[in-house]
Design a protein around this motif. Structure first.
Motif, short mmCIF file in Angstrom:
data_model
loop_
_atom_site.label_atom_id
_atom_site.label_comp_id
_atom_site.label_asym_id
_atom_site.label_seq_id
_atom_site.Cartn_x
_atom_site.Cartn_y
_atom_site.Cartn_z
N LEU A 18 0.64 -1.12 0.22
CA LEU A 18 0.14 0.52 -0.07
C LEU A 18 1.07 0.92 -0.08
O LEU A 18 2.28 1.64 0.55
N ARG A 19 0.47 2.90 -0.37
CA ARG A 19 0.75 3.54 -0.14
C ARG A 19 0.64 5.25 0.26
O ARG A 19 -0.79 4.88 -0.73
N LYS A 65 11.96 -1.47 9.06
CA LYS A 65 12.90 -1.20 8.21
C LYS A 65 13.10 -2.26 7.30
O LYS A 65 13.14 -4.03 6.89
N GLY A 66 13.19 -2.25 6.03
CA GLY A 66 13.70 -2.39 4.89
C GLY A 66 12.12 -2.89 4.00
O GLY A 66 12.36 -3.51 2.77
N ARG A 67 11.13 -2.69 4.59
CA ARG A 67 9.74 -2.80 4.26
C ARG A 67 9.08 -1.77 4.05
O ARG A 67 8.82 -1.42 2.89
N PHE A 68 9.14 -1.01 4.89
CA PHE A 68 8.94 0.49 4.67
C PHE A 68 9.68 2.10 3.94
O PHE A 68 10.58 1.64 4.47
N ALA A 69 9.19 2.24 3.32
CA ALA A 69 9.75 3.61 3.03
C ALA A 69 9.03 4.81 2.87
O ALA A 69 7.67 4.81 2.76
N ILE A 70 9.22 6.36 3.99
CA ILE A 70 8.95 7.15 3.81
C ILE A 70 9.55 8.25 2.62
O ILE A 70 10.51 7.86 2.49
N ASN A 77 3.42 19.69 -1.18
CA ASN A 77 2.92 19.17 0.55
C ASN A 77 2.31 17.65 0.80
O ASN A 77 1.14 17.59 1.62
N THR A 78 2.72 16.82 0.38
CA THR A 78 1.98 15.64 0.75
C THR A 78 3.77 14.85 0.98
O THR A 78 5.11 14.92 0.55
N VAL A 79 3.59 14.06 1.87
CA VAL A 79 4.16 13.37 2.34
C VAL A 79 3.20 11.59 2.02
O VAL A 79 2.40 11.43 2.14
N TYR A 80 4.33 10.28 1.94
CA TYR A 80 3.89 9.28 1.70
C TYR A 80 4.51 8.29 2.62
O TYR A 80 5.75 8.44 2.26
N LEU A 81 4.16 6.97 2.23
CA LEU A 81 4.70 5.59 3.51
C LEU A 81 4.04 5.09 2.52
O LEU A 81 3.26 4.35 1.96
N SER A 82 5.24 4.34 2.17
CA SER A 82 5.00 2.92 1.32
C SER A 82 5.57 2.06 1.49
O SER A 82 6.26 1.71 2.72
N MET A 83 4.92 1.04 1.84
CA MET A 83 4.22 -0.12 2.17
C MET A 83 4.59 -1.12 1.46
O MET A 83 3.74 -1.47 1.11
N ASN A 84 5.40 -2.31 2.27
CA ASN A 84 5.53 -3.29 1.54
C ASN A 84 5.86 -5.10 1.50
O ASN A 84 5.93 -4.62 3.39
#
Length: 116
Positions: A18-19, A65-70, A77-84
């Motif tokens: 998900l992102r 760590k290693g699965r999520f990336a901000i 004006n947007t911040v994301y959380l990529s969840m793998n």
């Protein structure tokens, strides 16, 4: 006034992705450290990770760590959380957060449900 609006949550299978997005307004986004927190039922809210204003540095909760990336887009004006490789323990309400001086601001959160 400061506003943080999260989106992108939903139902995901274990191992899925998900992102999440958080659109910010009402403050100097491009010069602010942005944070993602989460809170699962019956548990305390925990810091998932943070990103510096330039986006050059981020840090994470050990379990993601290693699965999520901000990441962030200061022009939007947007911040994301990529969840793998999402795991069942990642199920929670995810919140965007910023601290301005001594006050912390929160969005309403977006729900991530993990189920097969």
């Amino acid at each position: 006034q400061v506003q943080l609006v999260e989106s992108g949550g939903g139902l995901v299978q274990p191992g899925g992705s998900l992102r999440l997005s958080c659109v910010a307004s009402g403050f100097a986004f491009s010069t602010s450290i942005m944070n993602w927190y989460r809170q699962a039922p019956g548990k305390e809210r925990e810091l998932v990770g943070s990103i510096t204003p330039s986006g050059g540095t981020s840090n994470y909760l050990d379990s993601v760590k290693g699965r999520f990336a901000i990441s962030r887009d200061n022009a939007k004006n947007t911040v994301y959380l990529s969840m793998n490789n999402i795991e069942p323990d990642d199920a929670a309400v995810y919140y965007c957060n910023v601290r301005i001086v001594i006050r912390r601001y929160w969005g309403r959160g977006t729900q991530v449900t993990v189920s097969s």
